[in-house]
Design a protein around this motif. Structure first.
Motif, PDB file in Angstrom:
ATOM      1  N   HIS A 454       0.830  -1.214   0.000  1.00  0.00           N
ATOM      2  CA  HIS A 454       0.000   0.000   0.000  1.00  0.00           C
ATOM      3  C   HIS A 454       0.861   1.259   0.000  1.00  0.00           C
ATOM      4  N   ALA A 455       1.921   1.262   0.787  1.00  0.00           N
ATOM      5  CA  ALA A 455       2.800   2.438   0.823  1.00  0.00           C
ATOM      6  C   ALA A 455       3.441   2.677  -0.542  1.00  0.00           C
ATOM      7  N   ILE A 456       3.887   1.597  -1.193  1.00  0.00           N
ATOM      8  CA  ILE A 456       4.560   1.735  -2.490  1.00  0.00           C
ATOM      9  C   ILE A 456       3.609   2.262  -3.560  1.00  0.00           C
ATOM     10  N   THR A 457       2.398   1.715  -3.653  1.00  0.00           N
ATOM     11  CA  THR A 457       1.481   2.195  -4.695  1.00  0.00           C
ATOM     12  C   THR A 457       1.027   3.624  -4.415  1.00  0.00           C
ATOM     13  N   ARG A 458       0.898   3.994  -3.146  1.00  0.00           N
ATOM     14  CA  ARG A 458       0.530   5.378  -2.830  1.00  0.00           C
ATOM     15  C   ARG A 458       1.605   6.352  -3.302  1.00  0.00           C
ATOM     16  N   VAL A 459       2.878   5.961  -3.144  1.00  0.00           N
ATOM     17  CA  VAL A 459       3.980   6.834  -3.569  1.00  0.00           C
ATOM     18  C   VAL A 459       4.104   6.853  -5.090  1.00  0.00           C
ATOM     19  N   ILE A 460       4.111   5.668  -5.735  1.00  0.00           N
ATOM     20  CA  ILE A 460       4.361   5.601  -7.174  1.00  0.00           C
ATOM     21  C   ILE A 460       3.136   6.005  -7.994  1.00  0.00           C
ATOM     22  N   ASP A 461       1.968   5.479  -7.648  1.00  0.00           N
ATOM     23  CA  ASP A 461       0.776   5.699  -8.460  1.00  0.00           C
ATOM     24  C   ASP A 461       0.005   6.961  -8.107  1.00  0.00           C
TER      25      ASP A 461
END
Length: 555
Positions: A454-461
């Motif tokens: 969740h943290a990664i997709t919030r940052v990238i997407d």
């Protein structure tokens, strides 16, 4: 290791002065920070302060992680200890990745069929690995003397620290089982049955003495010498399967690095017994969908389904071939066909069924601790430590001061001789154009990979900063089937958003419990400005901050 030439007692005193004022007062909450000289993010403010003090002395990210790792093993005792297990991911300044497996292990002569079975107590204790993991990190990547790095943890154990509210609650909840073990009652319940309340001073002189011996004599005293002998005698007297020979045999191992990619970003994690493959596979399934083509709620319904599909394989992974399949884009494409999204029909059958993880103690629990460190020279460390459930086995060997993790006795299912525990621990890094832009991991049992993803997709997407990303709600596979959506007041999914998820044809339950969806402690790096941003999950009591300055290293 490349030690400095002039470290003495004055260096140790400098560390003590750097954070002793914080230890004496109730800890403040500072859950994000920025620095141009490195960063530390940890689940306890005092562990963060220790790591920052080491960076300010000129230590590198490995030094900071070792010092913070020992410190958090003292100040967050319900979550981790030197009697537990850890997984550590390191990225060195020259761009190389290394993994350290300090997982608890079954003895080589362990017989599951004849060994005693239990949910806590002496039967569940395996061979501890966390200490060996920390010492391997220091030996292979550290730069300061071990005595310097352990001094803060020894001071915190000897002179005490103020218990934080959540740890006080966890200690109280462990009393019913802990009262069976005199060593645990002496260490954490004042020698009687009164636990420590929030704000009270917890002093651990036995733990301090154990740490002093390790700082002086190293690995041998714990796995072969005086401490090993005391552990083995206590465990033998109480029916444990762990012998002195099992301690002698233990070695922290190199972990296999696993890689993937997501929308042009490189993903780096650790293979079995860690869960890096799970997070990589989930993100690569998600890459088959475009978040801009759906609402935010629909996107995170897709995210939850991708995580559920990926988690099915964690139990069966092991060989290089299996890991290669699990991290392949072709396999992600096949699995994506099982995901219900606005542009696809709801799947009616599982086209490729695989065994699911058992409903075991470490899958949905709120345990474990994580810390991340970075230095100005480009070293990053992601370190996760755990005891298993709250307070682990609930056992402290009298006179040693630390808790053992839960491992054997059926707690984690069948364990074979010499086997190391598989878990959802997931130290992780994300790179862009060769530069690390995220270093993170989480606590929370089976909620760890979902929190990381969740943290990664919030940052990238979604273009969020890491502190912003950690505030947002999450969606995960629920115990017993379906999905669970975070609905904590102020940060949770709204009723209309929940209905959007359900309109995809998936079952979504509402969960408002604080800390139920994993707790991320991580660092974001901006290569353009050479700035580190630290973030501590708002669902926990941790902090993140960087050093005020870096002292020049001696040559």
């Amino acid at each position: 290791m490349h030690p400095y030439r002039y470290y003495s007692i004055f260096v140790v005193l400098a560390i003590m002065i750097a954070f002793s004022a914080v230890a004496a007062a109730s800890q403040s909450v500072r859950q994000s920070g920025q620095s141009n000289a490195g960063m530390v993010s940890a689940a306890h403010p005092l562990a963060t302060d220790v790591g920052v003090a080491i960076l300010e002395l000129g230590g590198n990210a490995a030094d900071a992680a070792v010092a913070a790792g020992f410190a958090v093993a003292v100040v967050e005792p319900t979550m981790n200890s030197i009697g537990g297990r850890n997984q550590i991911l390191i990225r060195t300044p020259d761009g190389e990745f290394h993994g350290i497996d300090g997982t608890t292990q079954a003895p080589w002569d362990y017989d599951y069929d004849t060994a005693p079975q239990a949910s806590y107590g002496y039967p569940v204790i395996g061979v501890p690995g966390a200490l060996a993991g920390l010492l391997k990190l220091h030996e292979e990547h550290g730069s300061l003397p071990l005595s310097t790095l352990m001094a803060p943890a020894i001071d915190l154990a000897q002179n005490g620290f103020r218990v934080l509210p959540q740890d006080a609650i966890r200690q109280a909840s462990g009393l019913a089982q802990a009262r069976e073990f005199p060593g645990t009652i002496d260490a954490y319940y004042r020698g009687g049955e009164n636990g420590y309340r929030a704000g009270e001073l917890l002093v651990q002189p036995d733990y301090a003495q154990t740490l002093r011996l390790i700082a002086s004599e190293g690995r041998e005293v714990f796995y072969e010498g005086e401490i090993a002998t005391k552990m083995a005698a206590d465990l033998a007297a109480n029916g444990s399967a762990v012998t002195l020979e099992a301690f002698n045999d233990y070695v922290a191992e190199d972990s296999r690095i696993v890689r993937g990619s997501y929308r042009g970003y490189e993903l780096v994690g650790m293979g079995i017994p860690a869960a890096g493959v799970l997070s990589i596979q989930a993100l690569q399934i998600m890459e088959e969908f475009e978040p801009s083509s759906m609402s935010e709620a629909e996107w995170f319904a897709v995210t939850g389904q991708a995580l559920s599909l990926a988690s099915r394989e964690l139990r069966v992974l092991g060989t290089d071939t299996a890991a290669a399949r699990a991290t392949s884009k072709d396999w992600a494409n096949q699995l994506a066909r099982e995901v219900a999204s606005p542009s696809s029909s709801v799947p009616t059958a599982d086209s490729n069924p695989l065994p699911t993880l058992g409903d075991r103690g470490d899958l949905f629990g709120g345990h474990t601790t994580h810390l991340s460190t970075a230095d100005e020279n480009g070293m990053f460390v992601s370190l996760t430590q755990t005891l298993g459930p709250n307070m682990g086995s609930k056992v402290v060997t009298p006179g040693l001061g630390f808790l053992y993790a839960s491992t054997l006795g059926g707690y984690l299912g069948r364990m074979e001789p010499g086997e190391r525990v598989r878990s959802n621990i997931c130290p992780f890094m994300v790179l862009k154009d060769g530069e690390v832009i995220l270093v993170l991991g989480a606590a929370g049992g089976g909620m760890i990979p979902p929190a990381v993803v969740h943290a990664i997709t919030r940052v990238i997407d979604f273009g969020m900063s890491l502190p912003q990303a950690l505030v947002e709600p999450r969606v995960v596979a629920a115990r017993g089937g379906g999905y669970s959506a975070e609905t904590s007041p102020g940060i949770g999914w709204t009723t209309p958003e929940l209905e959007e998820m359900r309109d995809l044809g998936i079952e979504v339950a509402e969960t408002a419990r604080t800390g139920a969806f994993g707790r991320v402690h991580g660092i974001q790096f901006d290569p353009a400005t050479r700035t580190w941003t630290g973030a501590a999950d708002p669902d926990w009591e941790g902090t993140a901050r960087g050093p005020a300055m870096i002292r020049t290293r001696g040559r």
